[in-house]
Design an enzyme around this catalytic site. Structure first.
Site, PDB file in Angstrom:
ATOM      1  N   SER A  24      29.949  37.249  51.914  1.00  0.00           N
ATOM      2  CA  SER A  24      28.230  37.467  50.775  1.00  0.00           C
ATOM      3  C   SER A  24      27.825  39.350  51.246  1.00  0.00           C
ATOM      4  CB  SER A  24      27.286  37.186  51.699  1.00  0.00           C
ATOM      5  OG  SER A  24      27.132  36.829  52.851  1.00  0.00           O
ATOM      6  N   THR A 156      -8.070  40.377  19.544  1.00  0.00           N
ATOM      7  CA  THR A 156      -7.132  38.002  19.819  1.00  0.00           C
ATOM      8  C   THR A 156      -6.720  38.152  18.155  1.00  0.00           C
ATOM      9  OG1 THR A 156      -8.862  37.154  18.739  1.00  0.00           O
ATOM     10  CG2 THR A 156      -9.551  37.359  21.329  1.00  0.00           C
ATOM     11  N   HIS A 157      -5.565  37.635  18.925  1.00  0.00           N
ATOM     12  CA  HIS A 157      -4.637  36.561  17.985  1.00  0.00           C
ATOM     13  C   HIS A 157      -3.908  38.534  17.177  1.00  0.00           C
ATOM     14  CE1 HIS A 157      -6.157  32.443  18.090  1.00  0.00           C
ATOM     15  NE2 HIS A 157      -6.857  33.262  18.245  1.00  0.00           N
ATOM     16  N   SER A 284      16.150  59.897  20.628  1.00  0.00           N
ATOM     17  CA  SER A 284      17.070  58.719  19.884  1.00  0.00           C
ATOM     18  C   SER A 284      18.318  59.866  19.248  1.00  0.00           C
ATOM     19  CB  SER A 284      16.579  57.955  18.397  1.00  0.00           C
ATOM     20  OG  SER A 284      18.341  58.684  16.938  1.00  0.00           O
ATOM     21  N   LYS A 290      12.145  60.747  17.125  1.00  0.00           N
ATOM     22  CA  LYS A 290      12.394  59.843  17.937  1.00  0.00           C
ATOM     23  C   LYS A 290      11.959  59.966  19.036  1.00  0.00           C
ATOM     24  CE  LYS A 290      13.148  55.739  16.414  1.00  0.00           C
ATOM     25  NZ  LYS A 290      12.284  55.003  16.864  1.00  0.00           N
ATOM     26  N   GLU A 297       9.781  49.329  27.422  1.00  0.00           N
ATOM     27  CA  GLU A 297      10.018  48.294  27.349  1.00  0.00           C
ATOM     28  C   GLU A 297      11.068  47.523  28.537  1.00  0.00           C
ATOM     29  OE1 GLU A 297      11.316  49.671  22.658  1.00  0.00           O
ATOM     30  OE2 GLU A 297      12.002  50.713  23.975  1.00  0.00           O
ATOM     31  N   GLN A 329      23.826  30.698  50.130  1.00  0.00           N
ATOM     32  CA  GLN A 329      23.793  31.675  50.353  1.00  0.00           C
ATOM     33  C   GLN A 329      23.723  32.996  49.643  1.00  0.00           C
ATOM     34  OE1 GLN A 329      26.914  33.072  52.100  1.00  0.00           O
ATOM     35  NE2 GLN A 329      28.494  33.709  50.890  1.00  0.00           N
ATOM     36  N   LYS A 332      19.968  34.906  48.293  1.00  0.00           N
ATOM     37  CA  LYS A 332      19.505  37.129  48.409  1.00  0.00           C
ATOM     38  C   LYS A 332      19.796  37.706  47.166  1.00  0.00           C
ATOM     39  CE  LYS A 332      20.996  35.574  53.267  1.00  0.00           C
ATOM     40  NZ  LYS A 332      21.642  34.153  51.895  1.00  0.00           N
TER      41      LYS A 332
END
Ligand code: ARG
Length: 447
Positions: A24, A156-157, A284, A290, A297, A329, A332
């Site tokens: 490790s 909302t929604h 892009s 772009k 993201e 182990q 970690k």
């Protein structure tokens, strides 16, 4: 392969594939400074218990302090052939001070070392994350202050609901972060560093020696984390402290993901409410126009990894009998990964929020939508003693009429309005289609 902390009972060398599979060091080198500190504490205890002489104690401490210095000045290079960091530090100490180092492992095991080191990692990193959270909260405050007069449609929604102050909206994230920070500190409060577990059964050293040493070390180091172990079996078996941290970090990730999503949506051409600074976007390779919100993201995306890390430790632990098993182990990498991710995200977000530009025109175009004020029209009728449910029905019909006949409520003659309710007075009604009036009329909330 480097020297191991075990081997006497073996007549064969470990298979090289197994060496590779079981070690490790490639990630637990991150525990180096905590491991050295644990060893310094342990050497002190051994000397107090008379298991090593004062002189040996001094030699060991000096050797460890040299290693500590190397770690601090970034000169420490871990041996990638060592099984783990505990082995590596022991080997390095032997090289530095010779035979005196052979006594350091008296009355201890990697099982208690690894708990000590990992808890200390959590306490240190947790405290750092709490600091970064405070800093980001400060930046949210600044953003809210800078844009205190902006009102935007609340959803909302994902449908237009009611106008809300941008300040109020963004401060919602500050409240989430406040709880996040409280969650972390409460997990850290439970994280003392228990001494004296040994491999699982305790050690021959009197509890009294540990008690005294724990007190002295706590006073000396100015923090109350050291204590004699209450239950050695629990101590070496427990990884719930890792789960708690990973869960707190996952919740932070969830909050960041929602913030990222809000900003991504707001920065689309369709919304256009905000512009994210160039420094936080990418382009892009094909479409030259772009400007993509990749940073946001990825913040949203990493949440999946944060959850995965939590689930991975939960699943690893669920079937394990007490006490230590090597499966443990594997706690970690998820712990380190989530910690590093959240630290980076906090630093990025604290910078990103400073550069957000608000596009008032785009926002105010949306605020013209009359449907945002439908609830205010209900309150207008409620104020004139119409029962809420009736008022709801009346406004529902009014909105339906408006949509079906393609006529704004504002533009309806009073005679038409009165058909829905004789309480309507046109010159009063038209005043309600105002974002500021709407927001100000919500007196239950802090402004
Ligand atoms: N590298 C190990 C871990 O992280 C150390 C403990 C090994 N203990 C043992 N009894 N084999 O869990």
């Amino acid at each position: 392969m480097a020297k191991k902390l075990w081997g006497g009972r073996f007549s064969k060398k470990t298979d090289p594939l197994v060496e590779e599979f079981t070690k490790s060091i490639q990630y637990d080198y991150k525990l180096a400074k905590h491991d050295v500190l644990g060893s310094l504490v342990h050497a002190k205890i051994l000397a107090k218990a008379g298991l090593i002489s004062q002189k040996e104690g001094k030699i060991i401490s000096q050797g460890l302090s040299t290693i500590w210095g190397e770690i601090k000045s970034n000169k420490f290079v871990f041996d990638k052939n060592a099984e783990d960091i505990h082995t590596d530090i022991q080997n390095k100490l032997e090289k530095k001070i010779g035979v005196a180092a052979l006594k350091l492992h008296t009355a201890r095991s990697r099982n208690d070392q690894v708990v000590f080191d990992t808890k200390r990692y959590c306490v240190f990193e947790g405290a750092h994350i709490i600091k970064l959270i405070k800093k980001f909260m400060g930046e949210i405050d600044n953003f809210a202050g800078k844009n205190k007069n902006i009102i935007l449609p609340g959803y909302t929604h994902m449908q237009h609901a009611q106008p809300v102050a941008l300040k109020n909206y963004i401060l919602a994230y500050k409240y989430m972060l406040k709880r996040d920070s409280e969650r972390l500190s409460s997990a850290l409060k439970r994280m003392n560093y228990p001494l004296g577990s040994g491999a699982l059964a305790g050690t021959p050293i009197e509890a009294e020696v540990y008690n005294k040493a724990a007190k002295e070390i706590s006073d000396e180091m100015g923090h109350p984390f050291f204590g004699t172990v209450e239950n050695s079996i629990d101590n070496v078996s427990d990884r719930d402290f890792v789960v708690e941290i990973l869960s707190a970090l996952s919740i932070i990730g969830m909050h960041f993901s929602r913030l990222a999503e809000d900003l991504i949506i707001w920065s689309t051409k369709e919304f256009g409410f905000v512009e994210i600074d160039d420094a936080f976007c990418t382009g892009s390779s094909l479409m030259p126009q772009k400007k993509n919100p990749d940073t946001l993201e990825l913040i949203r995306g990493y949440t999946g990894k944060l959850y995965g890390n939590l689930v991975s430790v939960l699943v690893t632990m669920k079937g394990l009998p007490l006490t230590y098993n090597r499966d443990m182990q594997l706690d970690k990498e998820p712990l380190f990964d989530s910690t590093e991710t959240i630290k980076k995200e906090l630093m990025i977000l604290a910078k990103l929020i400073k550069g957000i530009k608000i596009n008032k025109d785009k926002i105010y175009q949306q605020l013209k939508d009359e449907s945002l004020y439908a609830t205010d029209l209900i309150y207008y009728l409620v104020d004139r003693k119409i029962p809420f449910k009736n008022a709801h029905n009346i406004i529902g019909k009014l909105v339906k009429y408006s949509v079906e006949n393609d006529i704004q409520i504002k533009d309806m003659p009073e005679s038409l309005l009165k058909k829905f309710s004789d309480k309507f007075i046109k010159k009063e009604i038209v005043k309600l289609f105002d974002p500021l009036v709407s927001v100000k009329s919500k007196r239950s909330i802090k402004r």
